[in-house]
Design a protein around this motif. Structure first.
Motif, PDB file in Angstrom:
ATOM      1  N   GLU A  38       7.211   8.668  -3.993  1.00 38.93           N
ATOM      2  CA  GLU A  38       6.923   8.096  -2.682  1.00 38.93           C
ATOM      3  C   GLU A  38       5.567   7.396  -2.674  1.00 38.93           C
ATOM      4  N   HIS A  39       4.545   8.051  -3.201  1.00 43.10           N
ATOM      5  CA  HIS A  39       3.209   7.463  -3.211  1.00 43.10           C
ATOM      6  C   HIS A  39       3.200   6.133  -3.961  1.00 43.10           C
ATOM      7  N   LEU A  40       3.924   6.060  -5.067  1.00 41.28           N
ATOM      8  CA  LEU A  40       3.933   4.875  -5.916  1.00 41.28           C
ATOM      9  C   LEU A  40       4.898   3.798  -5.426  1.00 41.28           C
ATOM     10  N   LEU A  41       5.565   4.050  -4.301  1.00 40.90           N
ATOM     11  CA  LEU A  41       6.567   3.143  -3.751  1.00 40.90           C
ATOM     12  C   LEU A  41       7.675   2.842  -4.743  1.00 40.90           C
ATOM     13  N   ASP A 207       3.594  -4.383   8.090  1.00 45.53           N
ATOM     14  CA  ASP A 207       2.248  -3.802   8.125  1.00 45.53           C
ATOM     15  C   ASP A 207       2.212  -2.458   7.397  1.00 45.53           C
ATOM     16  N   GLU A 208       3.210  -1.630   7.632  1.00 45.30           N
ATOM     17  CA  GLU A 208       3.283  -0.338   6.945  1.00 45.30           C
ATOM     18  C   GLU A 208       3.382  -0.537   5.436  1.00 45.30           C
ATOM     19  N   ALA A 209       4.185  -1.506   5.023  1.00 46.94           N
ATOM     20  CA  ALA A 209       4.340  -1.764   3.595  1.00 46.94           C
ATOM     21  C   ALA A 209       3.030  -2.240   2.971  1.00 46.94           C
ATOM     22  N   ARG A 212       0.774   0.793   2.490  1.00 48.76           N
ATOM     23  CA  ARG A 212       1.239   1.651   1.400  1.00 48.76           C
ATOM     24  C   ARG A 212       1.012   0.973   0.042  1.00 48.76           C
ATOM     25  N   TYR A 213       1.237  -0.325  -0.019  1.00 51.47           N
ATOM     26  CA  TYR A 213       0.975  -1.047  -1.272  1.00 51.47           C
ATOM     27  C   TYR A 213      -0.493  -0.929  -1.666  1.00 51.47           C
ATOM     28  N   LEU A 214      -1.389  -1.123  -0.725  1.00 53.90           N
ATOM     29  CA  LEU A 214      -2.811  -1.008  -1.036  1.00 53.90           C
ATOM     30  C   LEU A 214      -3.153   0.410  -1.480  1.00 53.90           C
ATOM     31  N   GLY A 215      -2.507   1.405  -0.890  1.00 55.08           N
ATOM     32  CA  GLY A 215      -2.759   2.781  -1.293  1.00 55.08           C
ATOM     33  C   GLY A 215      -2.347   3.068  -2.716  1.00 55.08           C
ATOM     34  N   ALA A 216      -1.354   2.346  -3.212  1.00 49.59           N
ATOM     35  CA  ALA A 216      -0.849   2.577  -4.569  1.00 49.59           C
ATOM     36  C   ALA A 216      -1.342   1.567  -5.590  1.00 49.59           C
ATOM     37  N   PHE A 217      -1.725   0.353  -5.149  1.00 52.35           N
ATOM     38  CA  PHE A 217      -2.062  -0.719  -6.093  1.00 52.35           C
ATOM     39  C   PHE A 217      -3.380  -1.431  -5.780  1.00 52.35           C
ATOM     40  N   GLY A 218      -4.025  -1.072  -4.681  1.00 54.02           N
ATOM     41  CA  GLY A 218      -5.226  -1.787  -4.266  1.00 54.02           C
ATOM     42  C   GLY A 218      -6.431  -1.494  -5.151  1.00 54.02           C
ATOM     43  N   PRO A 219      -7.503  -2.243  -4.924  1.00 54.69           N
ATOM     44  CA  PRO A 219      -7.655  -3.384  -4.031  1.00 54.69           C
ATOM     45  C   PRO A 219      -6.797  -4.557  -4.522  1.00 54.69           C
ATOM     46  N   GLU A 255     -10.143 -13.212  -2.538  1.00 51.87           N
ATOM     47  CA  GLU A 255     -10.309 -12.174  -1.536  1.00 51.87           C
ATOM     48  C   GLU A 255      -9.363 -11.009  -1.804  1.00 51.87           C
ATOM     49  N   LEU A 256      -9.927  -9.796  -1.772  1.00 50.27           N
ATOM     50  CA  LEU A 256      -9.165  -8.577  -2.026  1.00 50.27           C
ATOM     51  C   LEU A 256      -9.267  -7.662  -0.814  1.00 50.27           C
ATOM     52  N   PHE A 257      -8.162  -7.035  -0.473  1.00 49.05           N
ATOM     53  CA  PHE A 257      -8.118  -6.109   0.655  1.00 49.05           C
ATOM     54  C   PHE A 257      -7.906  -4.691   0.139  1.00 49.05           C
ATOM     55  N   ASP A 258      -8.365  -3.717   0.931  1.00 47.35           N
ATOM     56  CA  ASP A 258      -8.197  -2.337   0.521  1.00 47.35           C
ATOM     57  C   ASP A 258      -8.268  -1.413   1.727  1.00 47.35           C
ATOM     58  N   LEU A 259      -7.779  -0.197   1.543  1.00 49.07           N
ATOM     59  CA  LEU A 259      -7.931   0.832   2.553  1.00 49.07           C
ATOM     60  C   LEU A 259      -9.375   1.321   2.510  1.00 49.07           C
ATOM     61  N   PRO A 260     -10.043   1.418   3.627  1.00 46.59           N
ATOM     62  CA  PRO A 260     -11.467   1.777   3.618  1.00 46.59           C
ATOM     63  C   PRO A 260     -11.782   3.074   2.895  1.00 46.59           C
ATOM     64  N   GLU A 261     -10.939   4.093   3.049  1.00 43.77           N
ATOM     65  CA  GLU A 261     -11.225   5.406   2.465  1.00 43.77           C
ATOM     66  C   GLU A 261     -10.564   5.624   1.114  1.00 43.77           C
ATOM     67  N   ALA A 262      -9.934   4.623   0.564  1.00 43.26           N
ATOM     68  CA  ALA A 262      -9.256   4.784  -0.726  1.00 43.26           C
ATOM     69  C   ALA A 262     -10.275   4.940  -1.848  1.00 43.26           C
ATOM     70  N   PRO A 263      -9.923   5.653  -2.922  1.00 43.43           N
ATOM     71  CA  PRO A 263     -10.872   5.866  -4.018  1.00 43.43           C
ATOM     72  C   PRO A 263     -11.186   4.580  -4.779  1.00 43.43           C
ATOM     73  N   ARG A 264     -12.458   4.363  -5.002  1.00 42.44           N
ATOM     74  CA  ARG A 264     -12.919   3.262  -5.839  1.00 42.44           C
ATOM     75  C   ARG A 264     -13.992   3.837  -6.769  1.00 42.44           C
ATOM     76  N   PRO A 265     -13.547   4.458  -7.856  1.00 44.92           N
ATOM     77  CA  PRO A 265     -14.491   5.141  -8.750  1.00 44.92           C
ATOM     78  C   PRO A 265     -15.473   4.163  -9.396  1.00 44.92           C
ATOM     79  N   ASP A 266     -16.570   4.723  -9.903  1.00 47.35           N
ATOM     80  CA  ASP A 266     -17.516   3.912 -10.657  1.00 47.35           C
ATOM     81  C   ASP A 266     -16.825   3.303 -11.876  1.00 47.35           C
ATOM     82  N   ALA A 267     -17.299   2.150 -12.268  1.00 43.50           N
ATOM     83  CA  ALA A 267     -16.679   1.442 -13.387  1.00 43.50           C
ATOM     84  C   ALA A 267     -16.804   2.194 -14.699  1.00 43.50           C
TER      85      ALA A 267
END
Length: 374
Positions: A38-41, A207-209, A212-219, A255-267
């Motif tokens: 489900e998470h990975l769509l 919008d929901e899609a 969810r896409y950003l949650g699995a593939f973002g930014p 331009e890249l979009f993302d969920l504000p609270e999604a993980p973006r670890p250090d490089a």
């Protein structure tokens, strides 16, 4: 699309780590197979085994029997969705994501219109529906049945029209680990019912899609999501959601979009080796794949029309692999350190043990380095 407003820049390694985190590839997740699917769509599933290998790479303690059980209980299904390819989805997602991409499937039929002269597509869909709901059928059987009604039509065009106009699922034992079975098809609703009360034609909102896409593939960019879904004209949805999203740009100003609270670890967060099967969505779901595939390696995951299984090292494509019984052969694109070689071998041995079809670690399992081709 180039950004006109300055936004924080995410370099390639930062994008890589963020995407790996969403894809559960930095650390194996303590998550059920159903929750992961489900998470990975969904999981790309042209072939039977890749979904199992995709989950092994992502989940702690995953065993093939877990996904096989979901297939047999009809909680997960194999169905054509994104990019007109077979995916393994939860039943709930199949009921909502297939209608979301239905406009693309309808457009696909238009490419075969010359072979469908005189065919009423609505009548074709209803005729095919009744035929496959009576009992699951092979595509050859569906084609032959439709030819009795429209004998002058092109047989392949009839097959394409049935596959695109109807949400057809591959029934088990097809798709069950350790078993085999011819592809037989029925409708999604016939196979899974409507236990959640959701109508088969009720699409997830765009919008929901997007979220969810950003949650699995973002930014990700608008074009990235369009590549993943096989849809067009998604800019409006992103603009509608812009106030709720974090906005960045890549090193090229896209331009890249993302969920504000999604993980973006250090490089510089470590990324362990991961063995991915052919057609893993990580490598197919962005318009710009440089976040995983270096430009100089573009095209190296294919030989003609054959897709290869891939090895990630430090988060990026580093080689190919092939399993043959108790042995796994790794073809590296460039030399690696002794420590990296040890990590690759350990990960490969873990894969062979976990995916043993007899559910027991494979005796004498070994990993070797060499060419998988020729």
């Amino acid at each position: 699309m180039a950004s006109r407003t300055p936004h924080p820049v995410l370099d390639t390694r930062s994008l890589n780590r963020a995407t790996l985190a969403r894809q559960l590839l930095l650390n194996r997740a303590e998550m059920s197979a159903a929750d992961a699917v489900e998470h990975l769509l969904g999981l790309q599933a042209q072939n039977v085994k890749p979904p199992y290998f995709q989950l092994h790479a992502r989940l702690a303690g995953f065993r093939p029997a877990e996904l096989a059980g979901l297939m047999e209980s009809r909680e997960a299904v194999r169905i054509v969705t994104m990019r007109s390819t077979i995916h393994t989805h939860t039943a709930h997602d199949a009921l909502t994501l297939r209608p979301l991409v239905q406009p693309a499937r309808d457009r696909e039929v238009t490419y075969f219109r010359k072979g469908l002269t005189g065919v009423d597509l609505d009548a074709l869909a209803e005729h095919a529906r009744a035929f496959v709901e009576a009992e699951p059928r092979t595509m050859a059987e569906i084609r032959e049945e439709l030819l009795t009604r429209w004998p002058d039509a092109d047989p392949q065009s009839l097959s394409v029209a049935a596959r695109c106009r109807l949400p057809l699922v591959q029934v088990t034992p097809r798709g069950v680990w350790g078993r085999s079975g011819q592809v037989r098809l029925t409708t999604l609703r016939k196979w899974v019912g409507d236990g959640d009360g959701r109508d088969e034609g009720a699409a997830a909102s765009v919008d929901e899609a997007v979220l969810r896409y950003l949650g699995a593939f973002g930014p990700a960019s608008v074009k990235d999501m369009q590549t993943w879904a096989g849809l067009t004209r998604l800019r409006e949805a992103f603009e509608r959601l812009r106030p709720r999203l974090a906005v960045f740009q890549d090193e090229n100003g896209v331009e890249l979009f993302d969920l504000p609270e999604a993980p973006r670890p250090d490089a510089d967060v470590p990324a362990p080796p991961r063995f991915l099967p052919e057609f893993d969505n990580l490598l197919l779901s962005h318009a710009d794949r440089a976040r995983v595939i270096a430009p100089e390696l573009k095209g190296r995951t294919w030989s003609g029309n054959q897709a290869h299984c891939t090895l990630l090292l430090d988060g990026f494509l580093a080689g190919l692999w092939k399993a043959d019984g108790a042995a796994l052969t790794v073809e590296l694109f460039s030399p690696v350190s002794a420590r990296q070689e040890e990590e690759i071998v350990a990960e490969g041995e873990a894969l062979l043990a976990a995916m043993a079809e007899d559910a027991e670690p494979t005796a004498g399992a070994r990993v070797r380095f060499g060419s998988i081709r020729g």
